[in-house]
Design a protein around this motif. Structure first.
Motif, PDB file in Angstrom:
ATOM      1  N   HIS A  61      14.253  15.334  19.833  1.00 14.97           N
ATOM      2  CA  HIS A  61      14.889  16.106  18.759  1.00 14.97           C
ATOM      3  C   HIS A  61      13.998  16.221  17.524  1.00 14.97           C
ATOM      4  O   HIS A  61      14.478  16.623  16.468  1.00 14.97           O
ATOM      5  N   ASP A  62      12.733  15.903  17.693  1.00  9.48           N
ATOM      6  CA  ASP A  62      11.759  16.024  16.609  1.00  9.48           C
ATOM      7  C   ASP A  62      11.221  17.458  16.599  1.00  9.48           C
ATOM      8  O   ASP A  62      10.569  17.897  17.555  1.00  9.48           O
ATOM      9  N   ASP A  63      11.475  18.186  15.527  1.00  8.90           N
ATOM     10  CA  ASP A  63      11.075  19.596  15.440  1.00  8.90           C
ATOM     11  C   ASP A  63       9.569  19.799  15.525  1.00  8.90           C
ATOM     12  O   ASP A  63       9.097  20.894  15.842  1.00  8.90           O
ATOM     13  N   LYS A  64       8.809  18.750  15.230  1.00  5.42           N
ATOM     14  CA  LYS A  64       7.346  18.891  15.240  1.00  5.42           C
ATOM     15  C   LYS A  64       6.740  18.724  16.633  1.00  5.42           C
ATOM     16  O   LYS A  64       5.563  19.009  16.830  1.00  5.42           O
ATOM     17  N   VAL A  65       7.513  18.254  17.582  1.00  4.26           N
ATOM     18  CA  VAL A  65       7.017  18.056  18.940  1.00  4.26           C
ATOM     19  C   VAL A  65       7.084  19.369  19.710  1.00  4.26           C
ATOM     20  O   VAL A  65       8.129  20.022  19.763  1.00  4.26           O
TER      21      VAL A  65
END
Length: 329
Positions: A61-65
């Motif tokens: 749920h990490d937008d940067k991944v």
């Protein structure tokens, strides 16, 4: 396109190889997650990774991944695939990509629904040698394939607690080493085999210790495969065609093939790639797929191979705990 951020799930041997591959390619691993946080911390220190998840589920749920590389045991893959794909993450997943065809079908549908890329980290699909040979085959340089012979045998001690023989860790020859042989065969077969005959011997834990497989397809091409986890064999492939035969040693990460003319016996050595860069090739192809070249991952071949493996296991009545009372095809 912006730099692609990779996150690695797991910290085992293959995770270390991919982290090294990314570093050698001048890329940076954005994040790492592991069930045991302390192992993730040590892994991050080793490879200069700045982001570590205390709860590895936060990775999904990490937008940067952008891309998640899943390196955990293959009986855990489907749950991680469900979470990652539903969250809109591209996924490169270690082989065997799932336990069975039913799980893979679910994962593929999730990827399509969420418009993300799913690929299997199968070295044979990405090594430059196989790309060159596949192109030569496609352009008719070898003629029609007649017979493929594949051996893969490792000698593993009878430690029934390790993953190779442990049913609770989805052990057995088929999912661990058979997937390589079947993937190589599928590249050179004109169509998926429609007739498969196999024999299996079980380890004391009930997983497949060794197997012999004969496959034919609608074109009459044949593949003969020998697998073992308790008997050392050379990792040898021989692809017999109308015009020549091709011999490849150590084929999971091969960078050399010998082509022998069927008439004259003249030998031609083909060298492409570097076995030390095997995971780098996987990473590069995954990034190309994310940029739009979907076919480079050979997902249709992954689906065919999984279907063959699941079909044989179904005939053997070999099921893992996660598959209890479930269809695997």
């Amino acid at each position: 396109m912006k730099n692609i951020n990779w996150a690695i799930l797991g910290t085992g041997v293959v995770a270390n190889e991919m982290a090294s591959a990314l570093k050698n390619a001048g890329k940076k691993v954005y994040a790492v997650g592991n069930r045991t946080y302390s192992k993730a911390v040590l892994f991050a220190e080793k490879y200069g990774i700045e982001h570590i998840y205390e709860n590895y589920h936060d990775m999904f749920h990490d937008d940067k991944v952008d891309i998640i590389y899943i390196t955990t045991p293959h009986n855990t893959h489907i749950n991680f695939l469900r979470e990652a794909l539903a969250a809109g993450k591209h996924v490169l997943c270690e082989k065997s990509i799932t336990l069975n065809s039913a799980e893979l079908r679910e994962a593929v549908e999730l990827a399509e629904k969420n418009k993300v890329i799913l690929g299997e980290a199968m070295t044979i699909y990405h090594m430059p040698l196989y790309k060159k040979l596949a192109n030569m085959y496609k352009t008719g340089e070898f003629g029609r394939v007649n017979l493929i012979q594949l051996n893969f045998g490792s000698f593993k001690e009878y430690n029934m607690e390790n993953r190779f023989f442990n049913k609770n860790l989805a052990g057995g020859a088929m999912l661990d080493i058979g997937v390589y042989a079947l993937s190589l065969a599928r590249i050179f077969l004109a169509s998926k085999p429609d007739k498969i005959i196999s024999q299996v011997r079980y380890a004391p834990t009930g997983v497949d210790e060794k197997a012999g497989i004969v496959m034919t397809n609608a074109e009459g091409e044949m593949a003969v495969i020998s697998l073992s986890l308790h008997s050392k064999q050379p990792k040898r492939a021989v692809i017999s065609c109308e015009k020549c035969y091709i011999e490849i040693m150590e084929y999971p990460r091969a960078c050399e093939a010998v082509i022998v003319d069927a008439q004259s016996g003249e030998k031609t050595v083909i060298r492409e790639g570097d076995r030390q860069r095997a995971l780098q090739y996987e990473m590069e192809d995954m990034e190309e797929a994310v940029k739009g070249d979907f076919q480079i991952l050979r997902l249709s071949d992954t689906i065919d191979v999984m279907n063959m493996m699941s079909g044989m296991r179904d005939e053997w009545q070999l099921y893992y705990p996660e598959e209890k009372d479930k269809k695997i095809l």
